[in-house]
Design a protein around this motif. Structure first.
Motif: not given
Length: 439
Positions: A313-320, A351-357, A359-364, A378-385
């Motif tokens: 989402g931040a337009n970066a690779n992850f090297l683990l 939703s990961i490979y070949g993507t770029r960050g 149009p919406i910056a990171a949100r809570p 990518h909804i990591l914390d969705w508490r409402d309907d």
């Protein structure tokens, strides 16, 4: 990796290293080749890689900085090589694990700060092929298998060297190594470039060179232009990155962020502005880069997947990172986590490979990624309907990735509202809504 420098010293390092005298950068713009530009695009598309910290330091089970942290003189530290015999090292198994995890490249330590070469260097006898009972070149074996299996290999190389007497004056680290109070730094840089030449000419096409350590001697002339030109001349498609925690210098092809997502600075040294180059963030599986026998703080699969998602989402690779044990095997708890991350990617990888960050910056609540006319929410914390997102433009359809569940989209002030996903259809790690947008 795993710096022990104070923030004050690091700030001084960053200030001094911006000076041309410290970097050895000549005037003139770096113009990347067409092959290099293609590699940059491949790199961004890959999104996920395996970092491997492995060397004779694994014998002590206290991380890759053990020589410095315990004040071990070089003459005593050398003894580690005499009983380094990783009988369970299996390049096939390492590459198979990386593939099972959904990784597209491997970055492996060819020489870390202790100065020990984990490859068959001809310009030094302080190598795995000459000083150990093992006597083999694990780097060559790894590259051969990775190339066959379609993974690229990058070589981590430490510019810092606690072993070489020519790395003089000593820097901010490695001061208990017992090296003589003399040496020739230019001769050391000649040696460094000779080893890089060996890596670039003896192992076939590689993904790139991952440099680290120039922060140790901020006042030094590192002759970067010479080193960077050497790499690009020998392998024009190879990418150069440097873990100096500054805005990239001319000649570098990607920007790395250590133990932080782009724009964050929890580690204390990621204060540099982000440039225009491809981005990569690296992080550990537990709290250590090299093998640490007592470090049991292994991150959960959920946390690792979410870090990968936030990085994309931040337009970066992850090297683990993994730090194999002295016998050459990767810890079972690491293997299990990587296999589970791979299982998630087999379902959600589009939703990961070949993507770029997105149009919406990171949100809570999460992040977005994008590929063509598709936006992945990518909804990591969705508490409402329902979820309001600030996305403008026309949305032609919306669904939950990996299912036929349709998501209702309604216009709202400043964006749209997503509705219709019941709690039963939400994923505890990442509920991904695919939005089909108009071009």
């Amino acid at each position: 990796m795993r710096r022990v420098i104070t923030r004050q010293l690091l700030a001084t390092t960053m200030l001094l290293c911006t000076a041309p005298a410290a970097t050895g950068l000549a005037q003139g713009a770096y113009v990347p080749s067409a092959a290099n530009m293609a590699s940059r695009q491949w790199f961004q598309d890959a999104r996920f890689g395996l970092f491997v910290h492995w060397g004779i330091y694994a014998e002590l089970g206290a991380g890759e900085w053990v020589m410095n942290n315990r004040g071990i003189p070089a003459a005593q530290y050398e003894r580690l090589s005499t009983f380094f015999n990783p009988t369970q090292f299996d390049a096939e198994a390492w590459v198979a694990l990386a593939k099972a995890a959904g990784m597209k490249y491997i970055t492996v330590t060819s020489k870390h700060h202790d100065g020990f070469a984990m490859f068959d260097s001809k310009v030094s006898d302080y190598t795995v092929t000459r000083r150990t009972p093992f006597g083999r070149d694990p780097i060559k074996e790894l590259v051969a298998v990775a190339n066959r299996e379609g993974l690229k290999v990058f070589f981590y190389y430490s510019q810092l060297d606690w072993h070489s007497p020519d790395y003089f004056p000593v820097g901010q680290t490695g001061r208990a190594s017992g090296r003589p109070a003399g040496g020739n730094f230019d001769r050391y840089l000649d040696y460094m470039n000779a080893q890089l030449r060996e890596l670039l000419t003896g192992y076939g096409p590689i993904g790139g060179i991952w440099l680290d350590g120039m922060w140790d001697r901020p006042e030094a002339n590192w002759r970067l232009r010479e080193t960077y030109d050497l790499i690009h001349q020998l392998q024009p498609a190879a990418l150069i990155g440097s873990n100096h925690h500054m805005t990239p210098f001319p000649g570098e092809d990607f920007q790395m962020i250590e133990k932080d997502l782009p724009g964050q600075n929890s580690a204390g040294w990621n204060t540099a502005a982000l440039g225009a180059l491809p981005l990569e963030t690296c992080e550990t599986m537990n709290g250590s880069w090299g093998f640490d026998l007592t470090d049991q703080n292994v991150k959960s699969t959920r946390d690792l997947v979410r870090y990968l998602v936030r990085a994309a989402g931040a337009n970066a690779n992850f090297l683990l990172n993994v730090g194999p044990m002295p016998n050459g095997a990767i810890q079972p708890e690491f293997v299990g986590r990587l296999q589970e991350v791979g299982a998630w990617l087999r379902v959600n990888g589009e939703s990961i490979y070949g993507t770029r960050g997105g149009p919406i910056a990171a949100r809570p609540w999460g992040v977005t990624t994008q590929k063509g006319n598709r936006v992945y929410v990518h909804i990591l914390d969705w508490r409402d309907d329902e979820l309001s997102i600030p996305l403008t433009g026309t949305v032609r359809g919306a669904r939950v990735l990996g299912s036929d569940a349709v998501v209702r989209v309604a216009p709202a002030p400043g964006g749209i509202v997503l509705r219709g996903i019941s709690a039963a259809r939400r994923d505890e790690i990442d509920t991904i809504v695919v939005l089909e947008t108009s071009p």
